[in-house]
Design a protein around this motif. Structure first.
Motif: not given
Lengths: 204, 312
Positions: A133-137, A143-150
């Protein structure tokens, strides 16, 4: 050598090209050794060890960018972090493939019993699964999509690196010098993230 | 400062164009040179003196032998380093002459043997044995030596000799890793007296018809082919007949992982890895590990009635 406080696009491009070369060097070495018969009497063990080592080195390198940026004040350093993280994942993939293909030759029963019965395989596999999941995100878009949750899933990196070191520690027969070195580096990198070691944000 | 006009530089001082261009070739050459030792196969290991008068043995396997280079560059001999290639690189500091072996303890004729005396004690035989390492790899090695039983007959053990202890040389000047505490030195191994007297148990002085290379345990080592490799002590200086089972080095290092018997057994796993399969050095596919490393017909009777999980 003094590094500039900011980099031009051109410098970033060449910096990244250099980082690619650096990250591909261990693979190039394996290929060249393989072609020259230099992998020793047990080539599969050599490849397994080497790819595992570089996955771990890559992971520790990735974790060192944040402390390095803080120590040097060079904010552009962080732009190279993802590259090292992804290369660590690349070597972890090679390591995993070596295990299931060259070492076990797709012996499912053998691998299943390894995973259940051998703690070092179990934690090694867990570390690898967590990297996915780290590589996938890791992309800009995610990064933009997840914002602060990244940040949240990406703190798994600490756990993955710890499992990686434990995996190494557990597999050696007796001489723990090498895993100890990795454990010390990891301990320093993690300690630098403790609140006491962080610079205060608001200073009067 | 004097500033030179182009005409002030004599023509002889100007680097010819070919030479100038060779600079690149030179740099490329240097780079290749720097990379070469790291990226090519290491130099082949040296060969030792031939041993004369070697007899064949009915105990030899007909399986393909592991090449000399692999046998002499892939070793576990912690006295010279814990990496597989360390012994081949570092064992040159070992001095194998003069070499004395003390045979003592519960025997009628305790004495110190010179290595050259031991070489003449019994006819030398070639024994092609399988070797299975506890780490999960194996080889087929043509050892040269004589049965340990021949030496045991010479010293006449008393009724108190229930076990035999083997001690490796302890000299950090010759064995640099003995300065570290990775194991408790000197290296100690042991056998039950009936195991020691078994016709398969060999005192080896050579391999591939040559004097034993230092990295393989020169000048005298034990070879017990149905046990994991670490049971076969190398560079032996003392053979001690005792009443109680000796506490071996690996039992001290990890008692839950290494037992006194350490017979090759595919059904009893190492606590951290499976022993069901092994990689024969030089082969791609793993092969099934055989009970007692394929020597069950000869040795299984030694362990009749014993629970091999308890006595691992």
């Amino acid at each position: 050598m003094r590094l500039p406080p900011t980099l031009t696009r051109r410098q970033i491009f060449w910096g990244k090209a250099l980082a690619w070369l650096l990250c591909l060097a261990p693979l190039a070495r394996l290929v060249l050794l393989g072609l020259n018969g230099g992998l020793g009497a047990n080539p599969i063990e050599f490849i397994t060890r080497s790819t595992g080592t570089w996955a771990l080195v890559g992971l520790l390198a990735t974790l060192s960018f944040t402390p390095l940026r803080r120590l040097t004040g060079l904010t552009w350093l962080i732009r190279f972090r993802r590259l090292f993280g992804l290369f660590s994942f690349f070597y972890a993939c090679l390591h995993f493939t070596t295990y299931i293909w060259l070492d076990q030759f797709f012996d499912l029963a053998g691998m299943a019993s390894d995973i259940v019965k051998r703690p070092f395989i179990t934690i090694g596999l867990s570390a690898f699964v967590m990297l996915i999941p780290l590589a996938a995100t890791s992309s800009q878009r995610m990064m933009k999509k997840l914002g602060r949750n990244w940040r949240r899933p990406h703190s798994l990196t600490y756990l993955t690196a710890s499992l990686g070191v434990a995996h190494y520690w557990w597999l050696v027969k007796k001489d723990i010098t090498q895993p100890l070195v990795y454990a010390c580096v990891l301990a320093i990198l993690l300690a630098m993230r403790l609140p006491a070691c962080k610079p205060r944000k608001h200073r009067a | 400062m004097r500033i030179l006009k182009p005409s002030d530089i004599p023509a002889t001082e100007i680097t010819p164009r070919e030479v100038y261009l060779k600079r690149r070739q030179f740099l490329a050459g240097m780079a290749a040179l720097a990379a070469a030792p790291a990226l090519s196969a290491p130099a082949p290991p040296a060969h030792g003196a031939r041993l004369a008068g070697i007899q064949a043995s009915r105990f030899s396997t007909s399986e393909a032998k592991t090449p000399f280079d692999a046998v002499t560059t892939y070793n576990n001999f912690y006295e010279f380093g814990t990496g597989k290639s360390d012994p081949a690189e570092n064992a040159h500091t070992l001095k194998t002459r003069p070499w004395a072996v003390a045979v003592e303890g519960a025997v009628k004729r305790a004495r110190v043997y010179d290595i050259d005396e031991l070489l003449k004690l019994a006819p030398l035989e070639e024994r092609i044995y399988r070797l299975r390492c506890v780490e999960g790899w194996s080889m087929v090695i043509p050892w040269v030596g004589f049965p340990l039983a021949a030496l045991i007959r010479h010293v006449e053990p008393t009724g108190n000799a229930k076990f035999v202890e083997f001690v490796t040389l302890h000299d950090p000047r010759q064995m640099p890793l003995q300065r570290s505490s990775v194991l408790d030195w000197p290296y100690v191994e042991g056998l039950r007296i009936d195991e020691a007297n078994h016709p398969l148990t060999l005192l080896a002085v050579g391999l591939y018809g040559e004097v034993l290379p230092k990295q393989n345990g020169a000048p005298l080592r034990l070879v017990v082919p149905w046990k994991y490799g670490f049971k076969s002590a190398k560079s032996i200086v003392k053979i001690h007949f005792v009443e109680k089972a000796p506490l071996t080095t690996w039992m001290k290092a990890a008692p839950n992982e290494y037992g006194f018997y350490s017979n090759v057994n595919p059904q009893v796993d190492h606590p951290r890895w499976s022993q069901a399969k092994e990689r024969r050095i030089g082969e791609f596919f793993k092969r099934e590990t055989l009970m007692f490393n394929g020597y069950a017909d000869q040795v299984a009777r030694l362990y009749r009635g014993m629970d091999l999980r308890t006595y691992f």
